[in-house]
Design a protein around this motif. Sequence first.
Motif, PDB file in Angstrom:
ATOM      1  N   SER A  13     -28.954  -0.889  -1.584  1.00  0.00           N
ATOM      2  CA  SER A  13     -28.742  -2.311  -1.860  1.00  0.00           C
ATOM      3  C   SER A  13     -29.881  -2.932  -2.649  1.00  0.00           C
ATOM      4  CB  SER A  13     -28.569  -3.076  -0.545  1.00  0.00           C
ATOM      5  OG  SER A  13     -29.739  -2.940   0.237  1.00  0.00           O
ATOM      6  N   ARG A  14     -31.092  -2.357  -2.507  1.00  0.00           N
ATOM      7  CA  ARG A  14     -32.296  -2.956  -3.124  1.00  0.00           C
ATOM      8  C   ARG A  14     -33.405  -1.901  -3.112  1.00  0.00           C
ATOM      9  NH1 ARG A  14     -35.304  -5.056   1.695  1.00  0.00           N
ATOM     10  NH2 ARG A  14     -33.961  -4.590   3.457  1.00  0.00           N
ATOM     11  N   GLU A  56     -23.415   1.526   7.680  1.00  0.00           N
ATOM     12  CA  GLU A  56     -24.534   1.129   8.550  1.00  0.00           C
ATOM     13  C   GLU A  56     -24.971   2.437   9.204  1.00  0.00           C
ATOM     14  OE1 GLU A  56     -26.726  -1.398   9.812  1.00  0.00           O
ATOM     15  OE2 GLU A  56     -27.292   0.475  10.757  1.00  0.00           O
ATOM     16  N   ASN A  81     -31.966   7.589   1.648  1.00  0.00           N
ATOM     17  CA  ASN A  81     -33.122   6.757   1.306  1.00  0.00           C
ATOM     18  C   ASN A  81     -33.409   5.688   2.355  1.00  0.00           C
ATOM     19  OD1 ASN A  81     -34.986   5.152  -0.589  1.00  0.00           O
ATOM     20  ND2 ASN A  81     -33.306   3.710  -0.203  1.00  0.00           N
ATOM     21  N   TYR A 150     -44.623   3.362  12.294  1.00  0.00           N
ATOM     22  CA  TYR A 150     -43.758   3.784  11.184  1.00  0.00           C
ATOM     23  C   TYR A 150     -44.068   5.234  10.807  1.00  0.00           C
ATOM     24  CZ  TYR A 150     -42.382   4.106   6.215  1.00  0.00           C
ATOM     25  OH  TYR A 150     -41.866   4.499   4.997  1.00  0.00           O
ATOM     26  N   VAL A 183     -45.063   1.913  -3.235  1.00  0.00           N
ATOM     27  CA  VAL A 183     -44.273   1.248  -4.269  1.00  0.00           C
ATOM     28  C   VAL A 183     -44.038  -0.225  -3.925  1.00  0.00           C
ATOM     29  CG1 VAL A 183     -42.185   1.435  -5.677  1.00  0.00           C
ATOM     30  CG2 VAL A 183     -43.062   3.468  -4.519  1.00  0.00           C
ATOM     31  N   THR A 185     -42.006  -2.800  -3.233  1.00  0.00           N
ATOM     32  CA  THR A 185     -40.664  -3.181  -2.782  1.00  0.00           C
ATOM     33  C   THR A 185     -40.860  -4.181  -1.646  1.00  0.00           C
ATOM     34  OG1 THR A 185     -40.633  -1.469  -1.091  1.00  0.00           O
ATOM     35  CG2 THR A 185     -39.764  -0.852  -3.258  1.00  0.00           C
TER      36      THR A 185
HETATM   37  N1  LIG Z   1     -42.052   1.288  -0.613  1.00  0.00           N
HETATM   38  C1  LIG Z   1     -42.913   2.216  -0.305  1.00  0.00           C
HETATM   39  O1  LIG Z   1     -44.108   2.151  -0.663  1.00  0.00           O
HETATM   40  C2  LIG Z   1     -42.473   3.411   0.497  1.00  0.00           C
HETATM   41  C3  LIG Z   1     -43.408   4.424   0.740  1.00  0.00           C
HETATM   42  C4  LIG Z   1     -43.029   5.548   1.456  1.00  0.00           C
HETATM   43  C5  LIG Z   1     -41.720   5.672   1.908  1.00  0.00           C
HETATM   44  N2  LIG Z   1     -40.829   4.666   1.683  1.00  0.00           N
HETATM   45  C6  LIG Z   1     -39.458   4.862   2.172  1.00  0.00           C
HETATM   46  O2  LIG Z   1     -38.547   4.688   1.095  1.00  0.00           O
HETATM   47  C7  LIG Z   1     -37.286   4.213   1.583  1.00  0.00           C
HETATM   48  C8  LIG Z   1     -36.893   2.951   0.819  1.00  0.00           C
HETATM   49  O3  LIG Z   1     -37.918   1.998   0.996  1.00  0.00           O
HETATM   50  P1  LIG Z   1     -38.009   0.645   0.166  1.00  0.00           P
HETATM   51  O4  LIG Z   1     -39.454   0.420  -0.070  1.00  0.00           O
HETATM   52  O5  LIG Z   1     -37.054   0.638  -0.950  1.00  0.00           O
HETATM   53  O6  LIG Z   1     -37.550  -0.382   1.321  1.00  0.00           O
HETATM   54  P2  LIG Z   1     -36.687  -1.726   1.263  1.00  0.00           P
HETATM   55  O7  LIG Z   1     -36.889  -2.430  -0.020  1.00  0.00           O
HETATM   56  O8  LIG Z   1     -36.987  -2.413   2.550  1.00  0.00           O
HETATM   57  O9  LIG Z   1     -35.161  -1.160   1.288  1.00  0.00           O
HETATM   58  C9  LIG Z   1     -34.698  -0.467   2.415  1.00  0.00           C
HETATM   59  C10 LIG Z   1     -33.279  -0.031   2.146  1.00  0.00           C
HETATM   60  O10 LIG Z   1     -32.787   0.678   3.297  1.00  0.00           O
HETATM   61  C11 LIG Z   1     -31.564   0.062   3.701  1.00  0.00           C
HETATM   62  N3  LIG Z   1     -31.385   0.216   5.155  1.00  0.00           N
HETATM   63  C12 LIG Z   1     -32.277  -0.087   6.130  1.00  0.00           C
HETATM   64  N4  LIG Z   1     -31.739   0.171   7.328  1.00  0.00           N
HETATM   65  C13 LIG Z   1     -30.488   0.632   7.093  1.00  0.00           C
HETATM   66  C14 LIG Z   1     -29.423   1.062   7.936  1.00  0.00           C
HETATM   67  N5  LIG Z   1     -29.535   1.051   9.275  1.00  0.00           N
HETATM   68  N6  LIG Z   1     -28.273   1.482   7.369  1.00  0.00           N
HETATM   69  C15 LIG Z   1     -28.132   1.485   6.030  1.00  0.00           C
HETATM   70  N7  LIG Z   1     -29.095   1.080   5.171  1.00  0.00           N
HETATM   71  C16 LIG Z   1     -30.248   0.660   5.715  1.00  0.00           C
HETATM   72  C17 LIG Z   1     -31.712  -1.390   3.298  1.00  0.00           C
HETATM   73  O11 LIG Z   1     -30.456  -2.042   3.321  1.00  0.00           O
HETATM   74  P3  LIG Z   1     -30.352  -3.649   3.565  1.00  0.00           P
HETATM   75  O12 LIG Z   1     -30.580  -4.312   2.227  1.00  0.00           O
HETATM   76  O13 LIG Z   1     -28.957  -3.826   4.088  1.00  0.00           O
HETATM   77  O14 LIG Z   1     -31.397  -4.033   4.581  1.00  0.00           O
HETATM   78  C18 LIG Z   1     -32.321  -1.210   1.913  1.00  0.00           C
HETATM   79  O15 LIG Z   1     -31.332  -0.833   0.986  1.00  0.00           O
HETATM   80  C19 LIG Z   1     -37.479   3.996   3.084  1.00  0.00           C
HETATM   81  O16 LIG Z   1     -37.009   5.138   3.795  1.00  0.00           O
HETATM   82  C20 LIG Z   1     -38.985   3.877   3.223  1.00  0.00           C
HETATM   83  O17 LIG Z   1     -39.425   4.223   4.517  1.00  0.00           O
HETATM   84  C21 LIG Z   1     -41.182   3.549   0.984  1.00  0.00           C
END
Ligand SMILES: NC(=O)c1ccc[n+]([C@@H]2O[C@H](COP(=O)([O-])OP(=O)(O)OC[C@H]3O[C@@H](n4cnc5c(N)ncnc54)[C@H](OP(=O)(O)O)[C@@H]3O)[C@@H](O)[C@H]2O)c1
Length: 228
Positions: A13-14, A56, A81, A150, A183, A185
């Motif tokens: 979604s984002r 979900e 993801n 986390y 990243v 986000t």
């Molecule tokens: N950003 C970083 O620096 C970073 C670093 C290491 C790892 N990660 C990992 O990368 C992945 C994406 O992170 P992001 O930074 O893009 O986070 P984000 O912007 O918070 O996006 C999280 C995404 O996961 C979806 N989601 C969360 N819970 C869910 C569920 N129960 N069922 C279906 N979808 C769900 C959200 O959907 P909704 O919009 O509906 O909430 C959203 O699309 C995550 O696994 C995170 O742990 C991120």
Amino acid sequence: MTAPRSILIIGASRGLGLGLASEFVAQGWAVTATVRSAAQQAPLLALPGVRVEQLEMTDAASLEQLAQRLSGQQFDVIFVNAGVAGPSHHSTAQANAEEMGQLFLTNAVAPLRVAERLLANLASGHGLIVLMSSILGSIEAGAGLGMPLYGASKAALNHLAQCFVRTQDNPGLGVLLMHPGWVRTDMGGADAPLDIASSCKGMVAQVSAAVGQAGLRYQDYEGNPLPW
Ligand SMILES: NC(=O)c1ccc[n+]([C@@H]2O[C@H](COP(=O)([O-])OP(=O)(O)OC[C@H]3O[C@@H](n4cnc5c(N)ncnc54)[C@H](OP(=O)(O)O)[C@@H]3O)[C@@H](O)[C@H]2O)c1
């Protein structure tokens, strides 16, 4: 002409999920991507050719419905993801059962449940499952980098992925635990050094190279192996 490679992205979604969908489309892949509610579809539908599904991830009935809708379809890659940061206090002292249940169910249990349930949708012989992990989930390297609860949930994800691979009688199966970098986000915050497009370009290159490579790997978006 050969068919384009295909990918199912869970949680698009984002943030990184949406960025991955955009970059895989740019690289000519056939992309199916999930959101939690229909109201979140618009940015994905703006990408040419993307098919949107709903999931979900923590709801077993929602996963079953998706599995039924995808019955008979094959993907070269399934990329889980979706993830959450957990409570903002990041404190073992303050954590309650509901917060920890949600964190570990979302980040560790549900991704493996998705992989197990949708395994029949993975192309046989060369299919790849990618699970979004983090350097914070590394037992050797993650401690001291912050967000311990986390990080523990991502360490649990890494462990469950190892258990999953051991139970599979499929020598061609590839499983990749991916660290996207830090990243910018909603989760990564404004101080993160990497933008979404750079991280996703790197991840898409790594995933493309990993299709057809059997076995389990834990690496970052640039292809650097990470210590467990
Ligand atoms: N950003 C970083 O620096 C970073 C670093 C290491 C790892 N990660 C990992 O990368 C992945 C994406 O992170 P992001 O930074 O893009 O986070 P984000 O912007 O918070 O996006 C999280 C995404 O996961 C979806 N989601 C969360 N819970 C869910 C569920 N129960 N069922 C279906 N979808 C769900 C959200 O959907 P909704 O919009 O509906 O909430 C959203 O699309 C995550 O696994 C995170 O742990 C991120």
